[in-house]
Design a protein around this motif. Structure first.
Motif, PDB file in Angstrom:
ATOM      1  N   ALA A  31      -8.778   1.691   7.295  1.00  0.00           N
ATOM      2  CA  ALA A  31      -7.305   1.986   6.330  1.00  0.00           C
ATOM      3  C   ALA A  31      -7.846   3.252   5.378  1.00  0.00           C
ATOM      4  O   ALA A  31      -8.859   3.633   4.673  1.00  0.00           O
ATOM      5  CB  ALA A  31      -7.099   1.031   5.434  1.00  0.00           C
ATOM      6  N   PRO A  32      -6.709   3.966   5.266  1.00  0.00           N
ATOM      7  CA  PRO A  32      -6.721   4.996   3.974  1.00  0.00           C
ATOM      8  C   PRO A  32      -7.060   4.229   3.095  1.00  0.00           C
ATOM      9  O   PRO A  32      -6.483   3.100   3.008  1.00  0.00           O
ATOM     10  CB  PRO A  32      -5.522   5.534   4.028  1.00  0.00           C
ATOM     11  N   PRO A  33      -7.517   5.460   1.584  1.00  0.00           N
ATOM     12  CA  PRO A  33      -8.060   5.121   0.850  1.00  0.00           C
ATOM     13  C   PRO A  33      -6.938   4.255  -0.372  1.00  0.00           C
ATOM     14  O   PRO A  33      -5.685   4.984  -0.237  1.00  0.00           O
ATOM     15  CB  PRO A  33      -8.557   6.432  -0.344  1.00  0.00           C
ATOM     16  N   GLY A  34      -6.757   3.509  -0.870  1.00  0.00           N
ATOM     17  CA  GLY A  34      -6.305   2.280  -1.452  1.00  0.00           C
ATOM     18  C   GLY A  34      -4.991   1.188  -1.236  1.00  0.00           C
ATOM     19  O   GLY A  34      -3.779   1.030  -1.607  1.00  0.00           O
ATOM     20  N   ALA A  35      -5.416   1.394   0.395  1.00  0.00           N
ATOM     21  CA  ALA A  35      -4.319   0.768   1.293  1.00  0.00           C
ATOM     22  C   ALA A  35      -4.416  -0.675   0.799  1.00  0.00           C
ATOM     23  O   ALA A  35      -5.644  -1.697   0.295  1.00  0.00           O
ATOM     24  CB  ALA A  35      -4.982   0.738   2.603  1.00  0.00           C
ATOM     25  N   ARG A  36      -2.970  -1.748   1.116  1.00  0.00           N
ATOM     26  CA  ARG A  36      -3.353  -3.248   0.543  1.00  0.00           C
ATOM     27  C   ARG A  36      -3.939  -4.155   1.915  1.00  0.00           C
ATOM     28  O   ARG A  36      -2.662  -3.778   2.956  1.00  0.00           O
ATOM     29  CB  ARG A  36      -2.352  -3.445  -0.172  1.00  0.00           C
ATOM     30  N   VAL A  37      -4.214  -4.736   2.250  1.00  0.00           N
ATOM     31  CA  VAL A  37      -4.464  -5.899   3.763  1.00  0.00           C
ATOM     32  C   VAL A  37      -4.378  -7.266   2.749  1.00  0.00           C
ATOM     33  O   VAL A  37      -4.757  -7.915   2.062  1.00  0.00           O
ATOM     34  CB  VAL A  37      -6.480  -5.438   3.984  1.00  0.00           C
ATOM     35  N   THR A  38      -3.512  -7.397   4.273  1.00  0.00           N
ATOM     36  CA  THR A  38      -3.615  -9.082   3.719  1.00  0.00           C
ATOM     37  C   THR A  38      -3.461 -10.062   5.398  1.00  0.00           C
ATOM     38  O   THR A  38      -3.113  -9.581   6.118  1.00  0.00           O
ATOM     39  CB  THR A  38      -1.434  -9.425   3.118  1.00  0.00           C
ATOM     40  N   VAL A  39      -3.853 -11.287   4.927  1.00  0.00           N
ATOM     41  CA  VAL A  39      -4.431 -12.075   6.484  1.00  0.00           C
ATOM     42  C   VAL A  39      -3.306 -13.380   5.938  1.00  0.00           C
ATOM     43  O   VAL A  39      -3.825 -13.561   4.956  1.00  0.00           O
ATOM     44  CB  VAL A  39      -5.834 -12.058   6.726  1.00  0.00           C
ATOM     45  N   SER A  40      -2.882 -13.649   7.799  1.00  0.00           N
ATOM     46  CA  SER A  40      -2.410 -14.529   7.100  1.00  0.00           C
ATOM     47  C   SER A  40      -2.395 -15.419   8.642  1.00  0.00           C
ATOM     48  O   SER A  40      -2.116 -14.750   9.240  1.00  0.00           O
ATOM     49  CB  SER A  40      -0.990 -14.548   7.140  1.00  0.00           C
TER      50      SER A  40
END
Length: 121
Positions: free
Chosen positions: A72-81
């Motif tokens: 991902a680009p720098p500073g991206a937020r990733v959520t997994v469900s």
């Protein structure tokens, strides 16, 4: 008579250049910004797909987030469900910003977990 006409037209090129040049610079900056946004969006797509593949293999959630953040680009937020044999990975990142322009990029990918991939067919 011709000599008078030439003297009267002397400053027009300079004036036209002074008006057009800032417009061309702004257009070029807009095109570069657009390309940067498209590149960041493609990174978000790749990160979401990579994370979904890792989650579908039953990798630990921390490992899935780490793999997705690497792409991902720098500073991206990733959520997994996880829900009903499916995994959803959402990547949200800020677009490369010009002064005062806030734009958010968002991409998600959904995959069947490996234990349920053949159960429906």
């Amino acid at each position: 008579m011709r000599g008078c006409e030439r003297r009267a037209d002397r400053g027009f090129v300079t004036a036209e250049t002074a008006v057009v040049l800032p417009v061309l610079v702004m257009l070029a900056m807009g095109l570069v910004w657009g390309l940067l946004v498209v590149a960041a969006q493609i990174q978000c797509v790749d990160a979401a797909r990579t994370g979904a593949r890792a989650a579908a293999r039953q990798d630990p959630p921390d490992a899935v987030v780490d793999v997705a953040r690497e792409a991902a680009p720098p500073g991206a937020r990733v959520t997994v469900s996880r829900e009903d044999g499916r995994v959803r990975v959402v990547v949200v990142a800020e677009a490369p910003a010009l002064a005062g322009l806030a734009y958010e990029l968002r991409e998600e990918a959904v995959a069947l977990t490996e234990g349920t991939a053949g159960a429906n067919g």
